[in-house]
Each structure stands twice: as structure tokens, then as C-alpha cells.
Design a protein around this motif. Sequence first.
Motif, PDB file in Angstrom:
ATOM      1  N   ALA A 162     -25.864  25.972  24.540  1.00  0.00           N
ATOM      2  CA  ALA A 162     -25.836  25.653  25.968  1.00  0.00           C
ATOM      3  C   ALA A 162     -26.114  24.173  26.200  1.00  0.00           C
ATOM      4  CB  ALA A 162     -26.855  26.506  26.719  1.00  0.00           C
ATOM      5  N   THR A 169     -17.774  28.267  28.595  1.00  0.00           N
ATOM      6  CA  THR A 169     -18.511  29.325  29.286  1.00  0.00           C
ATOM      7  C   THR A 169     -17.985  30.732  29.033  1.00  0.00           C
ATOM      8  OG1 THR A 169     -17.155  28.995  31.265  1.00  0.00           O
ATOM      9  CG2 THR A 169     -19.241  27.781  31.141  1.00  0.00           C
ATOM     10  N   TYR A 196     -27.648  29.522  29.687  1.00  0.00           N
ATOM     11  CA  TYR A 196     -26.568  28.775  30.333  1.00  0.00           C
ATOM     12  C   TYR A 196     -26.910  28.399  31.783  1.00  0.00           C
ATOM     13  CZ  TYR A 196     -22.614  27.993  27.232  1.00  0.00           C
ATOM     14  OH  TYR A 196     -21.789  27.484  26.260  1.00  0.00           O
ATOM     15  N   LYS A 202     -24.476  26.492  34.450  1.00  0.00           N
ATOM     16  CA  LYS A 202     -23.250  27.263  34.643  1.00  0.00           C
ATOM     17  C   LYS A 202     -23.516  28.714  34.267  1.00  0.00           C
ATOM     18  CE  LYS A 202     -20.162  23.367  33.675  1.00  0.00           C
ATOM     19  NZ  LYS A 202     -19.075  22.846  32.812  1.00  0.00           N
ATOM     20  N   GLN A 203     -22.708  29.620  34.817  1.00  0.00           N
ATOM     21  CA  GLN A 203     -22.836  31.036  34.524  1.00  0.00           C
ATOM     22  C   GLN A 203     -21.816  31.412  33.450  1.00  0.00           C
ATOM     23  OE1 GLN A 203     -25.238  32.966  35.892  1.00  0.00           O
ATOM     24  NE2 GLN A 203     -24.640  34.603  34.474  1.00  0.00           N
ATOM     25  N   PRO A 204     -22.235  31.960  32.315  1.00  0.00           N
ATOM     26  CA  PRO A 204     -21.264  32.320  31.285  1.00  0.00           C
ATOM     27  C   PRO A 204     -20.516  33.605  31.622  1.00  0.00           C
ATOM     28  CG  PRO A 204     -23.442  33.002  30.603  1.00  0.00           C
ATOM     29  CD  PRO A 204     -23.614  32.258  31.902  1.00  0.00           C
TER      30      PRO A 204
END
Length: 418
Positions: A162, A169, A196, A202-204
Amino acid sequence: MQVNRRDLMKWAGAGAAIAGGLAHAQDSGPIKLGFISSLTGAQAPLGQPMLLGAQIAVDQINQAGGVNGRKLELVVRDDKAKPADATVAARELAGSGVNLHLGVVSSAVALALTAMLEQEKAVLITCAAHSDKLTKENFNRHYFRVTDNPYMKLRFMARGIAERHGNVTAWSGLIPDHEYGRTTWNCFEEGLLEYYPSVAKKQPTIIKAIKTQYGATDYRNVIGAAMGLQAEGFFNSAYGGDAVTLYKQAKPYGFFKKAKVVVDSANEFVVAKAMKQELPDHWAGTHWYSGAFTDVPMSNAVFEEYKKRTGDEYAVGWVGEGHAAVMAYAKAIQEAGTTETQAVIRALESVKFDTTCGPRYFRKEDHQAVKPLIMYRLRGSKAASAGFEVVEFVKMPGEEFIDPPTPGQPLAFKFVKV
């Protein structure tokens, strides 16, 4: 470099031999340690270095005078990664008076062995078996894990990814459809979902992992399925000879061009040594890397001895973990003054012992070792004499990532539903 006798003498006593009354016929002569692991077959690339590390430790200890005046001796058995073979070996060793065992690559083997330890009045320290069940719902006091576990290691690796590849992502995995494969994927996914958002901001996106068969010789269908996914990052936990086959078959399909980041759970230098210049750029987890512990005298000593015996500049981490298991027994036997099973268990629960990664100890609650976590980035290189190179490495304290001790209960995930 020669082993420093003064360092070794800290934990290997040079006193008189223990007199009389020790259980399992270990009252005179050498202290015998049973080494059970995969020395042939697909998992031999893990088991053989583990054995070498254990033998280096035994030789170093014996050269320093032994443990309480007695030499150590390894009694070696090949489990072929088969639980039935391992249990036969363990019973045979116990029947001949060997009650202290170490080694084991396969989690299935370790689970089979732990089920019989109490009955056989034996102890097992595993160097690679990573099923969370061993220190969770299937835990018993006769079992210890000297290496890291998947929860701590793979959350650490996800954190490192990350930090360095936060723009990637969409993730999927190629995992063996057995205990180890499922455990490692769940733990890596947990780490992605945890780190993440906080580290990469950010959202994975997690795409269901593709399952492979243990011991497969043809991965073309698996590779084809992976090529059709929208994932940009891939996690692999096929290990040993299986991983070598997978990587070699994946390259002609362009898999490593499609994948922006590849994370390998624990193959260390195994695939690198097989593929050399053809090795794709990827991150691999390791249990010990000499380049990360140049400030640790024992690491330097073991690495020099490894090079002298093999001529190889790249020792895999299982060398260090085999060495660590012997070091743990040596310290515990010294402290206990006996090889009797319950006394050794109590000592293992309380001692700190020197290893290639620095001092290490087992948590009393679940017998999980606490140690540093390491991963490195590898790639093929025409300029490097080995045909590959370590580009960079990351090291963090294990205490930051280890799971709470909950023996008797399943591993609890915060983000992953299992």
C-alpha cells in the motif's frame, strides 16, 4: 567469519552432563532432536534449507561445548509432505527416546502431528507450517511455531505494498486450494482492506482468488483465467516446486506484463534460483534475509557458514528458521536442566533465544514466536552473477502486526468474511 565462542557460550552451557532420571532415555550421551520435514518432492526446496540451518546450529553449539556439557544430534526423517508419513516418523522417534521434534513445511503435516504430541509426550517446533489453526482452535501446549504466522506477515506485506504501489487497487490471487492457500489469501486480503484506505488513501477492489491444485504440473487453465480478470495486482501462495512451475508457465502468456504488481507470500529465492534472468519483477516474503540483519552477529555467522557449505550467496529464510528452532531448544534445555517434555515446554514459554533475526521469544498464551517481518523485491538480472538481484527490502517489527493470542478460538478477521 568464525563463530564467536563468547556469543555462543551465553546460551550453550559447558557444564557437566546431567545425571540420571531424564525422560525418554535422554539421560546420557548426545541430546537427540528429531528433525521431520519435506526433504524430497515438490516441497524439498523448503525442507532441505531448513535442515541445513538446523545442522549449522547443532554444529555451532557442539563446537562451543554443547548444552550443559552434552552434544546435540539431529535424527532426520523425510515426511514427503504427507501427514501419514510424518506421524509414522514421529511415533518411531518417540519410541526410540526422541521427544523433541522440529521442522515441518506442510500445515497439514503439522496439524496431524500436533494431534498426537500429548499422547507421545513429545514437543514440536515448526519452522514453516503456517495454518492459523495451529495456534488457534487446534492449539495445544506441546506445539510451538518459531517463525512468523500468515496474519502478521501478510498484513505487513499488504502495508508495504500500500505504501509503494497504492495506485494498484484491483487485486486477486492464485492460491492452492488447501489450508495454507486459503489462510494466506484471507490474511493478505485483510491487510489490503485495512491499510489501503489509511496508507494509500484509496479503497481496494478484491476479486475472488483463483484456486489451484497442490502438486499441479499444468497451470495453463489457471493462468488463462487470471488473464481474464480485471485485477492489476496478484497475490501468489503456491510454494516450492509448484511456484516454480506456475511462474515458468505464466511468463509466455504475458501474465507478468498484465500484472502491475505481483506479491509472492513466501517463496523467497526459490523461484529466483530456478528462473534466474527470466525472473519477473515481484515482491516476496522471507523469514530471514542476511542483507537485512548485517548488525546481528549470529546472522553474519550463519550466513558465512552457509556460503562456506554451499558456495551460494543467497540463503533462503528457512535456513534461519531451522537454525532458530535448534537455538530455542538449546536455550530451553539449558534453562530447564533436563530434556523432560513438560520442563522443556515451561522453559520454551519463558526464555528469549538468539537467532539470525535477533532475539526471539514465544508468547506463553499460544506459543507463537514474535520476530521481525521482512520482504524484498526481486528481478532477473543479466549483470548479476546469480542471474537475479534484490532491488530493495522492507523490515518492520512483528509486534506491530501480530494477532491477539486466542488459543482455542478461530482467527478473527476485522474486514474479511470467511
